[in-house]
Design an enzyme around this catalytic site. Structure first.
Site, PDB file in Angstrom:
ATOM      1  N   ASP A 173      15.590  56.382   1.891  1.00  9.76           N
ATOM      2  CA  ASP A 173      14.321  56.866   2.643  1.00  9.76           C
ATOM      3  C   ASP A 173      13.144  55.731   2.426  1.00  9.76           C
ATOM      4  O   ASP A 173      12.896  55.419   1.439  1.00  9.76           O
ATOM      5  CB  ASP A 173      13.811  58.007   2.326  1.00  9.76           C
ATOM      6  CG  ASP A 173      12.939  58.768   3.084  1.00  9.76           C
ATOM      7  OD1 ASP A 173      13.431  59.348   4.150  1.00  9.76           O
ATOM      8  OD2 ASP A 173      11.675  58.569   3.083  1.00  9.76           O
ATOM      9  N   LEU A 174      12.605  55.533   3.681  1.00 10.89           N
ATOM     10  CA  LEU A 174      11.552  54.363   3.474  1.00 10.89           C
ATOM     11  C   LEU A 174      10.208  54.937   3.105  1.00 10.89           C
ATOM     12  O   LEU A 174       9.859  56.174   3.616  1.00 10.89           O
ATOM     13  CB  LEU A 174      11.414  53.791   4.824  1.00 10.89           C
ATOM     14  CG  LEU A 174      12.282  52.575   5.208  1.00 10.89           C
ATOM     15  CD1 LEU A 174      12.162  52.361   6.694  1.00 10.89           C
ATOM     16  CD2 LEU A 174      12.547  51.416   4.197  1.00 10.89           C
ATOM     17  N   ASP A 216      13.857  57.496   9.457  1.00 17.04           N
ATOM     18  CA  ASP A 216      13.983  56.529   8.386  1.00 17.04           C
ATOM     19  C   ASP A 216      14.974  56.733   7.204  1.00 17.04           C
ATOM     20  O   ASP A 216      14.709  56.588   6.160  1.00 17.04           O
ATOM     21  CB  ASP A 216      12.491  56.175   7.863  1.00 17.04           C
ATOM     22  CG  ASP A 216      11.971  57.209   7.119  1.00 17.04           C
ATOM     23  OD1 ASP A 216      12.056  58.509   7.588  1.00 17.04           O
ATOM     24  OD2 ASP A 216      10.979  57.003   6.270  1.00 17.04           O
TER      25      ASP A 216
END
Length: 296
Positions: A173-174, A216
């Site tokens: 996950d960003l 994301d």
């Protein structure tokens, strides 16, 4: 390397054993040729069938096709070269034949009769391949999509249950991605997503598979145990931290990994890896965590 992106869905070269050419071969049954060419939606199989027909009726021992997006090959790569241009669905294609002997006038006419029969079945197969790719891959990153991920994870976990090798899952996950989108807009966000997809692609091994499953959120199916997953996490975090654009926009990534057990289902593996991801975020982000129950 299978990211679900592929690269190409089919190999460039597909050799098909043909009957030897004989000058006394019977006349070409064009109806039968059409039926044979339309029997498959695999471009390489269609092209191999085309090569086999040529090899039965003409002194042709190999043929290659090349366009901007496709390369197909059948038979041998040496002999007398004959190059021809055809148009398939508005796309120019180059056919290069390898001959045992120069074609006689009657053989040239025979080739001109057979050649157009390739176009429609090959176009159908190429369009089907393109639709299949679109159904399996994320258009922005080129990685596998959610549907492809679901099927691939079930298959990978099933192999682990049959004791056919270790399988781990990484959920990525960003960090600060929403802030990036809000401040700089979705165009910038899409650029970062694409770059992150490239980072994952260049970090995984040929046996691993990478997917973007929404927003994301990304996942990687690792053919290996939790320690192999940890090494991959290290590579991704390091690559992200040294990427100029990620540094410029204050974006990093958090990762969580878990290894499948013999009794674990696909959804359970995801939940365990996802739980570990949130432990990484709680630890300050820009890091990875491995499922503690599997470390030894």
């Amino acid at each position: 390397m299978d990211f679900g992106l592929a690269t190409t869905l089919y190999p460039d070269e597909y050799n098909y054993q043909t009957d030897a050419y004989s000058p006394t071969s019977s006349p070409v049954d064009l109806v039968q040729v059409i039926q044979q060419l339309h029997a498959s939606l695999d471009p390489r199989t269609v092209f191999a069938c085309y090569g086999k027909v040529l090899g039965q009726h003409l002194p042709i021992q190999g043929v290659r096709l090349q366009s901007e997006q496709h390369k197909l090959s059948w038979g041998k790569r040496y002999g007398i070269s004959l190059k021809r241009q055809i148009i398939c669905g508005g796309t120019p294609l180059t056919l290069q034949y390898q001959l045992l002997t120069p074609l006689t006038p009657s053989q040239s006419i025979c080739l001109q009769e057979i050649e157009p029969l390739l176009l429609q079945p090959l176009l159908n197969a190429m369009q089907y391949q393109e639709m299949s790719m679109q159904a399996m891959f994320d258009a922005l990153t080129g990685l596998g999509n959610r549907h492809y991920y679901s099927q691939s994870l079930k298959n990978a976990v099933a192999r682990a249950q049959r004791k056919q090798g270790s399988v781990s899952l990484i959920v990525l996950d960003l960090d600060n991605f929403k802030k990036l989108n809000d401040k700089y807009g979705h165009k910038c966000g899409d650029y970062i997503l694409k770059e992150f997809g490239d980072i994952i692609r260049s970090s995984i091994r040929s046996t691993d598979q990478a997917f973007r499953i929404g927003g994301d959120e990304f996942v990687v199916i690792v053919q290996g145990n939790i320690h192999a997953a940890g090494l991959l996490c290290e590579r991704i975090v390091s690559a992200t931290n040294t990427h100029a654009s990620f540094h410029q926009f204050g974006v990093s990534c958090s990762l969580g990994a878990a290894e499948a057990s013999e009794t674990m289902e696909a959804e359970q593996l995801y939940e365990q890896a996802d739980k570990t991801l949130y432990q990484a975020k709680a630890s300050g982000r820009n890091c990875y965590k491995l499922s503690p129950t599997q470390l030894s």
